[in-house]
Scaffold this motif. Structure first.
Motif, short mmCIF file in Angstrom:
data_model
loop_
_atom_site.label_atom_id
_atom_site.label_comp_id
_atom_site.label_asym_id
_atom_site.label_seq_id
_atom_site.Cartn_x
_atom_site.Cartn_y
_atom_site.Cartn_z
N HIS A 1 -0.39 28.26 19.50
CA HIS A 1 0.93 28.02 18.89
C HIS A 1 0.85 27.20 17.61
O HIS A 1 1.73 27.32 16.75
CB HIS A 1 1.88 27.35 19.91
CG HIS A 1 1.56 25.93 20.24
ND1 HIS A 1 0.51 25.57 21.05
CD2 HIS A 1 2.16 24.77 19.88
CE1 HIS A 1 0.50 24.24 21.16
NE2 HIS A 1 1.49 23.74 20.47
N HIS B 1 4.98 20.75 15.20
CA HIS B 1 5.20 22.14 15.62
C HIS B 1 5.81 22.24 17.02
O HIS B 1 5.65 23.25 17.71
CB HIS B 1 3.91 22.97 15.48
CG HIS B 1 2.79 22.54 16.38
ND1 HIS B 1 1.47 22.57 15.99
CD2 HIS B 1 2.77 22.08 17.65
CE1 HIS B 1 0.70 22.15 16.98
NE2 HIS B 1 1.47 21.85 18.01
N GLN C 1 -4.28 24.36 22.77
CA GLN C 1 -3.71 23.61 23.89
C GLN C 1 -3.70 24.49 25.13
O GLN C 1 -2.68 25.08 25.47
CB GLN C 1 -2.30 23.17 23.51
CG GLN C 1 -1.97 21.75 23.92
CD GLN C 1 -0.62 21.33 23.37
OE1 GLN C 1 -0.31 21.54 22.20
NE2 GLN C 1 0.19 20.73 24.22
N ASP D 1 -4.96 22.80 16.59
CA ASP D 1 -5.68 22.56 17.85
C ASP D 1 -5.25 23.62 18.86
O ASP D 1 -4.22 24.27 18.70
CB ASP D 1 -5.39 21.16 18.39
CG ASP D 1 -3.92 20.91 18.60
OD1 ASP D 1 -3.15 20.99 17.62
OD2 ASP D 1 -3.50 20.67 19.75
N GLU E 1 -2.71 15.12 18.00
CA GLU E 1 -2.56 16.09 16.91
C GLU E 1 -2.46 15.42 15.55
O GLU E 1 -2.55 16.08 14.51
CB GLU E 1 -1.36 17.00 17.17
CG GLU E 1 -1.62 17.96 18.34
CD GLU E 1 -0.46 18.90 18.62
OE1 GLU E 1 0.65 18.65 18.11
OE2 GLU E 1 -0.67 19.88 19.35
FE FE2 Z 1 0.72 21.35 19.91
#
Ligand code: FE2
Length: 349
Positions: A205, A12, A100, A98, A308
């Motif tokens: 995000h 991503h 961040q 996750d 990730e």
């Molecule tokens: Fe990320």
């Protein structure tokens, strides 16, 4: 009972939503990144140190011709994931991602959390940034319209309850605040404090990317599962992630509902330096349904962006009953120092 009908996994990175002629800008930004790790030691090093250590074969990979081809390959892979999701047309998408430094900081950093409010706000990012900056040019990839994304709070709550019964101590989140700020580190591999000033913030995000780039206009209710992959000292082990995935699948399959569920892992594979070896250890583990290999991925190579990969490991645990296919794997060396990412795209069907 509910059924898991599809799994997807996607990198991503902002690079995926940035024209390739702007990729060299990332190399500039890498010079100040405090989370660059050496491959394979996993030790945090400076850009200058990486530059000294990188093999000549890697140095030559950072060129515009490669960037153009790699950008095209990534867009094709994202389109394949988008079409696969549209075709499967699930009722709910469980997103394993996750945070961040978006919602969570060192004041309170849950190892695993599930968001179960009935909607989660998406706030576009980078809209005030100059169009010729990385943020301004890639922000659209995380949504360009502010909106409330529907959450299947019934499944989210059911998962929290069932995972607790399965001995997973899940944190729960039910609403977002208007503004977020805080700091992380120093801790573990993070050598100094990283501070985020107060700002408006919506869903992280990892989730916004899936809504914008994989759902692409056809928003399906989500269930956000949030893993602390990045921040010491409470990052989950690969084994714990794999087992969580298995428990998520068991819970979904016991949910008294006729809903068809997809599971999407968001993030990875290796970045901010490229570690093709760990990426292929993970991808082969998924192809071979090798729970042992995925559960024993070396933790020293799962810090920083590499961490990730754990989102994929959790998804793999939940998708053992389906077959994994690498849609594409695009290792992008965006600088002569070997910084960049192993952008991976996969699906379980
Ligand atoms: Fe990320």
């Amino acid at each position: 009972m509910a059924k898991i009908v599809l799994g997807l996994a996607s990198a991503h990175s902002p690079m995926l939503s940035l024209q390739p002629d702007m990729w060299p800008l990332f190399a500039e930004r890498d010079k100040g990144n405090k989370m660059l790790t050496a491959v394979p030691s996993g030790e945090v090093v400076s850009y200058e140190t990486l530059l000294e250590q990188t093999s000549p074969s890697v140095v030559t990979k950072a060129n515009q011709e490669n960037f153009d081809a790699q950008h095209a390959a990534c867009q094709k892979a994202i389109t394949t994931l988008e079409e696969t999701l549209a075709e499967a047309n699930p009722d709910v998408v469980v997103i394993i991602g996750d945070d961040q430094e978006e919602l969570f900081f060192d004041d309170n950093m849950p190892l695993f959390a599930i968001y179960w409010g009935d909607k989660m706000r998406l706030i576009p990012r980078g809209q005030d940034a100059p169009a010729n900056s990385i943020l301004g040019a890639s922000g659209w990839g995380y949504g360009d319209v502010e909106m409330d994304v529907p959450v299947n709070s019934q499944l989210a709550l059911y998962l929290i309850e069932k995972l607790l019964e399965a001995d997973f101590d899940m944190a729960q989140c039910r609403y977002l605040k208007d503004e977020y700020s805080g700091s992380v580190g120093p801790s573990g591999y993070i050598g100094s404090s990283i501070v985020t000033e107060k700002h408006r913030q919506g869903m992280p995000h990892a989730y916004a990317y899936v809504v914008k780039r994989i759902m692409n206009g056809k928003v399906i209710p989500i269930v956000p599962v949030i893993q602390n992959t990045f921040y010491p000292p409470n990052q989950p082990t690969p084994k714990r992630c794999y087992d969580l995935g298995r428990a998520i699948a068991k819970a979904i399959e016991s949910w008294d509902s006729d809903k068809r569920v997809a599971i999407v892992a968001s993030g990875g594979l290796s970045h901010f330096t490229v570690d093709e070896e760990i990426d292929w250890m993970a991808l082969n583990g998924m192809k071979n349904k090798d729970a042992e290999a995925l559960s024993s991925l070396p933790r020293n190579r799962l810090n920083s962006g590499h961490s990730e990969i754990l989102n994929w490991v959790t998804a793999a645990g939940a998708l053992e009953h389906l077959d994994f296919e690498v849609v594409d794997y695009v290792p992008v060396y965006r600088s002569p120092a070997g910084t960049g990412g192993g952008w991976g795209f996969g699906r379980w069907q």
